[in-house]
Each structure stands twice: as C-alpha cells, then as structure tokens.
Scaffold this motif. Structure first.
Motif, PDB file in Angstrom:
ATOM      1  N   HIS A 213       0.837  -1.204   0.000  1.00 23.73           N
ATOM      2  CA  HIS A 213       0.000   0.000   0.000  1.00 23.73           C
ATOM      3  C   HIS A 213       0.873   1.256   0.000  1.00 23.73           C
ATOM      4  O   HIS A 213       0.595   2.220  -0.737  1.00 23.73           O
ATOM      5  N   GLU A 214       1.912   1.249   0.814  1.00 22.54           N
ATOM      6  CA  GLU A 214       2.813   2.408   0.876  1.00 22.54           C
ATOM      7  C   GLU A 214       3.518   2.611  -0.464  1.00 22.54           C
ATOM      8  O   GLU A 214       3.664   3.748  -0.934  1.00 22.54           O
ATOM      9  N   ASP A 215       3.932   1.504  -1.088  1.00 20.07           N
ATOM     10  CA  ASP A 215       4.580   1.609  -2.401  1.00 20.07           C
ATOM     11  C   ASP A 215       3.621   2.199  -3.431  1.00 20.07           C
ATOM     12  O   ASP A 215       4.031   3.030  -4.264  1.00 20.07           O
ATOM     13  N   ALA A 216       2.369   1.772  -3.351  1.00 24.64           N
ATOM     14  CA  ALA A 216       1.371   2.272  -4.311  1.00 24.64           C
ATOM     15  C   ALA A 216       1.116   3.764  -4.105  1.00 24.64           C
ATOM     16  O   ALA A 216       1.002   4.530  -5.078  1.00 24.64           O
ATOM     17  N   GLN A 217       1.045   4.194  -2.853  1.00 25.26           N
ATOM     18  CA  GLN A 217       0.804   5.611  -2.567  1.00 25.26           C
ATOM     19  C   GLN A 217       1.971   6.483  -3.007  1.00 25.26           C
ATOM     20  O   GLN A 217       1.798   7.627  -3.427  1.00 25.26           O
ATOM     21  N   MET A 218       3.162   5.927  -2.933  1.00 24.64           N
ATOM     22  CA  MET A 218       4.357   6.664  -3.350  1.00 24.64           C
ATOM     23  C   MET A 218       4.662   6.453  -4.832  1.00 24.64           C
ATOM     24  O   MET A 218       5.675   6.945  -5.335  1.00 24.64           O
ATOM     25  N   GLN A 219       3.746   5.690  -5.500  1.00 23.24           N
ATOM     26  CA  GLN A 219       3.921   5.360  -6.914  1.00 23.24           C
ATOM     27  C   GLN A 219       5.272   4.680  -7.158  1.00 23.24           C
ATOM     28  O   GLN A 219       5.941   4.901  -8.172  1.00 23.24           O
ATOM     29  N   LYS A 220       5.639   3.840  -6.191  1.00 25.84           N
ATOM     30  CA  LYS A 220       6.891   3.104  -6.283  1.00 25.84           C
ATOM     31  C   LYS A 220       6.634   1.754  -6.941  1.00 25.84           C
ATOM     32  O   LYS A 220       5.830   0.965  -6.464  1.00 25.84           O
ATOM     33  N   ASP A 221       7.319   1.517  -8.036  1.00 26.64           N
ATOM     34  CA  ASP A 221       7.140   0.274  -8.781  1.00 26.64           C
ATOM     35  C   ASP A 221       8.148  -0.770  -8.293  1.00 26.64           C
ATOM     36  O   ASP A 221       9.288  -0.458  -7.975  1.00 26.64           O
ATOM     37  N   SER A 222       7.693  -2.032  -8.213  1.00 27.22           N
ATOM     38  CA  SER A 222       8.590  -3.114  -7.809  1.00 27.22           C
ATOM     39  C   SER A 222       8.109  -4.409  -8.455  1.00 27.22           C
ATOM     40  O   SER A 222       6.952  -4.519  -8.880  1.00 27.22           O
ATOM     41  N   GLU A 223       8.990  -5.390  -8.522  1.00 32.15           N
ATOM     42  CA  GLU A 223       8.620  -6.680  -9.103  1.00 32.15           C
ATOM     43  C   GLU A 223       7.524  -7.342  -8.287  1.00 32.15           C
ATOM     44  O   GLU A 223       6.625  -7.984  -8.833  1.00 32.15           O
ATOM     45  N   GLY A 224       7.587  -7.199  -6.959  1.00 33.13           N
ATOM     46  CA  GLY A 224       6.573  -7.790  -6.090  1.00 33.13           C
ATOM     47  C   GLY A 224       5.199  -7.195  -6.317  1.00 33.13           C
ATOM     48  O   GLY A 224       4.202  -7.921  -6.394  1.00 33.13           O
TER      49      GLY A 224
END
Length: 285
Positions: A213-224
């Motif tokens: 959720h935090e990655d999505a809010q920060m628009q952080k892309d990851s393989e996971g």
C-alpha cells in the motif's frame, strides 16, 4: 420441582444422543461415498482434458492419483449450473482440478463448504445496491467470478484464458480461496488456521499488505507489486485470494518476493507449491 429437572436432564441427554446419532449417520454416509468413488476408474476422457493443464503434467504419479480421487469426489458432490451455456465434462474437470489442487494437502472433505458452482460463458454483470446515510446507492460491476454462502460463480471465458496464458492469474483458485477465507464467517483475509499461528499470520500478511500500500501511494514500482497487481490491494480478503493464486500459479516468483507470506500459505495449505511442480519453469521468476 425434582421431576422437572429430571425431565430436563433426560431431554438434554436425548438431544445429545440425537446429535451424536446424526453425526454418525453423516460420517458413515461420507465413508460410503468415499469408498464408492474410490472404486470408480478415472475416465480416460478426464485424463485427456487434464493433459492440457501444465500443472497437471508436472505432478508425480502419487499426487495425480490423489487428485483423480478428489476430482471424482468433487464432481459427484457438487451441483454445476450453466447460465446460457451447457456444462460439459471439460468444464467440470477443469474447475474440479484447480479446486482440488488447492486441497491436495487437506484430507478429503476438509474445508469443503462449496455446494454449487454457477458458470457463465463470459464476464457477468452484478448490480450492488445499498443505503448509506439515508442515500441509496446502486453500482453495476462486471465480474470474472464471485463467491458467497457455499456458491461459486465463475466465468468460463476467463478460465480458458488463464489456462492458455499459463500466467499468474487463476479465477478458480481466487474464488475458492474466498470460500476458504469465509469458513469462519468473515471475509477478512484470515481463514481458520488449525495448524497456524494467528498472531504470526496477522503480522506477516499485514506487513506485506501495508508495505505494498505504501509503495502504491508513493507510486513506487517493484517486481513484487507487479506480481500481485493492484487488485490485491483492494482489501485483506482480496489480498489473501490473490496471494493464493500466485502461491499455486507462480510459486517460485511468489516465494522470491514474499517469502514470509509463502511460508504462511505453505503451512495453511499443507503444501509446498514450488516443490509440487518444480519441473515446470516459472515465467515470473
């Protein structure tokens, strides 16, 4: 007064006796059904259908033998209903295969509360109406699948696409995971955990869910995050269902990016999905 209590005690004993009798009748009926199904040969036509599924191709003879029994039992016990389509053996066998693959680590009949499978030829439309703060809301949704109260509704079009693509998504596993989640009466992403620790499960799943959720809010892309997709972040129930899909569809990649969640699902399903069909390459690993 004494006679009243005696009658009450006798009545309670009679209820207990009746309950135990009914339980024993149910047990012997199940054993009779298991024995009858166990003696049935697995149709060659079913085997031909399964040969088109890559997970089946990589299973050991021992696992195939158990799955054959579970599939026959599943088809014998469930009601299949086609909406504007005819239910063929192919539809029954493929749905049964994935539903039973999830239960390969369980004993026959365990965690099996689904009685009816409704199949649509393609995406289906559901109208959701509710009232909030005195305002009536109506929402129309186009769905691939849905499950509730022992009934799974599913789109055959999406099942076929999942099989052809051999990818990370599987609508059958997704919807049957929801039914497992709802076994305790709550769709909250935490099923009944007989052999798991609730605190550990909560810590592991909450950490992974909140981190994504935090990655999505920060628009952080990851393989996971790409492996699970945005839909997994809808809520905890969808997160569990999507994780169950990846656990069984792309176990190597899922274990790589979410090792702790993988271990919790491994304990819950009593199954090491990566080892189950390790000879098949994982396209997402």
């Amino acid at each position: 007064m004494t006679s009243y209590y005696l009658l009450l005690i006798q009545f309670l004993f009679a209820l207990v006796a009746l309950f135990l009798f009914w339980q024993s009748v149910g047990y012997f009926r199940r054993m009779w059904r298991y024995k009858r199904v166990k003696s049935m040969p697995f149709p060659r036509s079913y085997e031909t259908i399964l040969q088109n599924i890559y997970q089946y191709q990589t299973l050991t003879p021992k696992h195939k033998e158990k799955l054959h029994f579970l599939i026959l039992l599943f088809i014998d016990q469930k009601e299949f209903v086609g909406v504007k389509m005819t239910i063929s053996d192919e539809i029954k066998v493929i749905i049964a295969f994935y539903a039973c693959l999830m239960r390969l680590g369980f004993t026959p009949g365990e965690k099996d509360n689904v009685s009816t499978i409704i199949v649509y030829p393609e995406h289906f439309i559901v109208d959701d109406s509710h009232t909030s703060d005195g305002i009536h809301h109506t929402r129309t949704s186009v769905l691939e699948g849905q499950s509730a109260n022992g009934t799974v509704v599913i789109s055959w079009q999406d099942i076929e696409q999942n099989i052809v693509q051999e990818g990370k998504e599987n609508v059958i596993i997704h919807e049957f995971a929801h039914e497992l989640d709802f076994e305790d009466g709550l769709a909250d992403g935490t099923p009944l955990l007989e052999n798991s620790n609730y605190q550990k499960w909560s810590e592991v799943f909450s950490k992974a869910f909140n981190s994504l959720h935090e990655d999505a809010q920060m628009q952080k892309d990851s393989e996971g995050s790409r492996l699970l997709g945005d839909y997994a972040l809808t809520n905890e129930a969808e997160f569990f269902a999507v994780c169950s899909e990846r656990f069984l569809q792309t176990p190597k990649a899922f274990k790589k990016h979410f090792p702790d969640v993988y271990e919790e699902l491994k304990r819950f399903y009593r199954l090491d999905a990566e080892a189950l069909y390790s000879s098949h390459p994982d396209p997402h690993a």
